[in-house]
Design a protein around this motif. Structure first.
Motif, PDB file in Angstrom:
ATOM      1  N   ALA A  34       1.010  -0.865   0.095  1.00 41.27           N
ATOM      2  CA  ALA A  34      -0.009   0.278   0.203  1.00 41.27           C
ATOM      3  C   ALA A  34       0.883   1.316  -0.467  1.00 41.27           C
ATOM      4  CB  ALA A  34      -0.956  -0.097   0.749  1.00 41.27           C
ATOM      5  N   CYS A  35       2.489   1.444   0.843  1.00 40.59           N
ATOM      6  CA  CYS A  35       2.731   1.960   1.041  1.00 40.59           C
ATOM      7  C   CYS A  35       3.912   2.230  -0.687  1.00 40.59           C
ATOM      8  CB  CYS A  35       3.452   2.466   1.486  1.00 40.59           C
ATOM      9  SG  CYS A  35       2.617   2.676   3.491  1.00 40.59           S
ATOM     10  N   ASP A  36       4.052   1.498  -1.654  1.00 39.77           N
ATOM     11  CA  ASP A  36       5.351   0.441  -2.142  1.00 39.77           C
ATOM     12  C   ASP A  36       6.421   0.649  -1.584  1.00 39.77           C
ATOM     13  OD1 ASP A  36       3.960   1.116  -5.142  1.00 39.77           O
ATOM     14  OD2 ASP A  36       3.986   3.557  -4.185  1.00 39.77           O
ATOM     15  N   LEU A  37       6.361   0.046  -0.379  1.00 36.16           N
ATOM     16  CA  LEU A  37       7.761  -0.218   0.088  1.00 36.16           C
ATOM     17  C   LEU A  37       8.089  -1.746   0.384  1.00 36.16           C
ATOM     18  CD1 LEU A  37       6.700   1.605   3.127  1.00 36.16           C
ATOM     19  CD2 LEU A  37       8.100   2.841   1.820  1.00 36.16           C
ATOM     20  N   PHE A  38       9.521  -2.241   0.426  1.00 36.06           N
ATOM     21  CA  PHE A  38       9.716  -3.565   0.354  1.00 36.06           C
ATOM     22  C   PHE A  38      10.102  -4.134   1.807  1.00 36.06           C
ATOM     23  CE2 PHE A  38      12.921  -0.511  -1.329  1.00 36.06           C
ATOM     24  CZ  PHE A  38      14.295  -0.959  -0.460  1.00 36.06           C
ATOM     25  N   THR A  39      10.676  -4.806   1.626  1.00 40.80           N
ATOM     26  CA  THR A  39      11.211  -6.101   2.590  1.00 40.80           C
ATOM     27  C   THR A  39      12.872  -6.718   2.230  1.00 40.80           C
ATOM     28  OG1 THR A  39      10.934  -7.943   4.084  1.00 40.80           O
ATOM     29  CG2 THR A  39      10.389  -8.869   1.226  1.00 40.80           C
ATOM     30  N   GLY A  40      13.116  -7.051   3.847  1.00 41.37           N
ATOM     31  CA  GLY A  40      14.548  -7.496   3.685  1.00 41.37           C
ATOM     32  C   GLY A  40      14.333  -9.339   3.107  1.00 41.37           C
ATOM     33  N   PHE A  44      21.578  -9.320   7.640  1.00 41.19           N
ATOM     34  CA  PHE A  44      21.434  -9.437   6.629  1.00 41.19           C
ATOM     35  C   PHE A  44      20.399  -8.181   5.591  1.00 41.19           C
ATOM     36  CE2 PHE A  44      19.791 -11.606   2.752  1.00 41.19           C
ATOM     37  CZ  PHE A  44      20.480 -11.742   2.302  1.00 41.19           C
ATOM     38  N   ASP A  45      19.639  -7.853   6.337  1.00 38.90           N
ATOM     39  CA  ASP A  45      18.142  -6.775   5.968  1.00 38.90           C
ATOM     40  C   ASP A  45      19.516  -4.917   5.505  1.00 38.90           C
ATOM     41  OD1 ASP A  45      16.621  -8.329   6.084  1.00 38.90           O
ATOM     42  OD2 ASP A  45      15.868  -7.384   7.381  1.00 38.90           O
ATOM     43  N   VAL A  46      20.853  -4.597   6.706  1.00 40.89           N
ATOM     44  CA  VAL A  46      20.773  -4.027   6.055  1.00 40.89           C
ATOM     45  C   VAL A  46      22.011  -3.630   5.185  1.00 40.89           C
ATOM     46  CG1 VAL A  46      23.083  -2.669   7.043  1.00 40.89           C
ATOM     47  CG2 VAL A  46      21.460  -3.359   8.433  1.00 40.89           C
TER      48      VAL A  46
END
Length: 206
Positions: free
Chosen positions: A38-44, A163-165
């Motif tokens: 909904a916010c045009d974001l993504f995940t790690g 890992f996400d960083v």
């Protein structure tokens, strides 16, 4: 009455416990995905790395995600056993089902990216904790993170956050800075929740 006490040898979950845990955990993570979209974001995690790799190479996200997950399933089988691996396969399948069903019944609109990232982080964190406690993950780095915590005592949440960083650092080359920052906020909330709440020696209900 339910009390929460420390126990060195908690009772095992029944098959019914595991089924409802997989359903609830994947449903919560699927809700997190809806907030992100909904916010045009993504995940790690591997999903995020696959998205970045697909952008860089022109390959499809599905192909990259499938290929990157293969070695992790081997690790799951060798280090965590067949039951853990099968539950993880089931969890990934359920997440795919929920992700297809939820948008048919509701749509999120006018969500501020910071709030969306925070809500995604909280719901994903809660969902992953449920899955971890029922002996499953959603594949990828989560498999290694759970194994390291169980075998070496290294917090799963810190492994995933580290890992996400790296993933979000790579994403700066392909995505808008604001989207990367807000997405990292959500990932940080998720992994802090896991690091502070996923403890096998705590929260045993009797």
């Amino acid at each position: 009455m339910v009390s929460f006490i420390e126990s060195p040898s908690p009772d095992k979950h029944s098959p019914f416990d595991d089924i409802q845990g997989l359903i609830v955990g994947t449903l919560l993570v699927s809700l997190a995905v809806e907030f992100l979209q909904a916010c045009d974001l993504f995940t790690g995690q591997i999903a995020g790395l696959s998205l970045v790799t697909a952008k860089a190479t022109g390959m499809s996200f599905g192909s990259v995600f499938f290929l990157m997950n293969l070695p992790f399933y081997l690790i799951a089988y060798l280090r965590m056993g067949l039951a853990f691996t099968l539950k993880t396969f089931a969890a990934v399948g359920l997440l795919s089902v929920w992700s297809a069903i939820l948008p048919q019944f509701f749509t999120l609109t006018n969500v501020h990216p910071l709030l969306g990232a925070a809500l995604a982080g909280v719901t994903a964190g809660a969902g992953l904790i449920v899955l971890f406690r029922h002996g499953a993950t959603l594949g990828g780095v989560g498999i290694v993170a759970v194994w390291l915590q169980d075998a070496k005592g290294i917090k799963a949440g810190w492994v995933q956050l580290g890992f996400d960083v790296l993933v979000f650092g790579l994403a700066l080359s392909f995505f808008d800075l604001n989207a990367v920052v807000f997405s990292l906020v959500g990932a940080a909330i998720t992994n802090i929740m896991i690091a502070t709440n996923h403890r096998r020696d705590r929260y045993i209900a009797r």
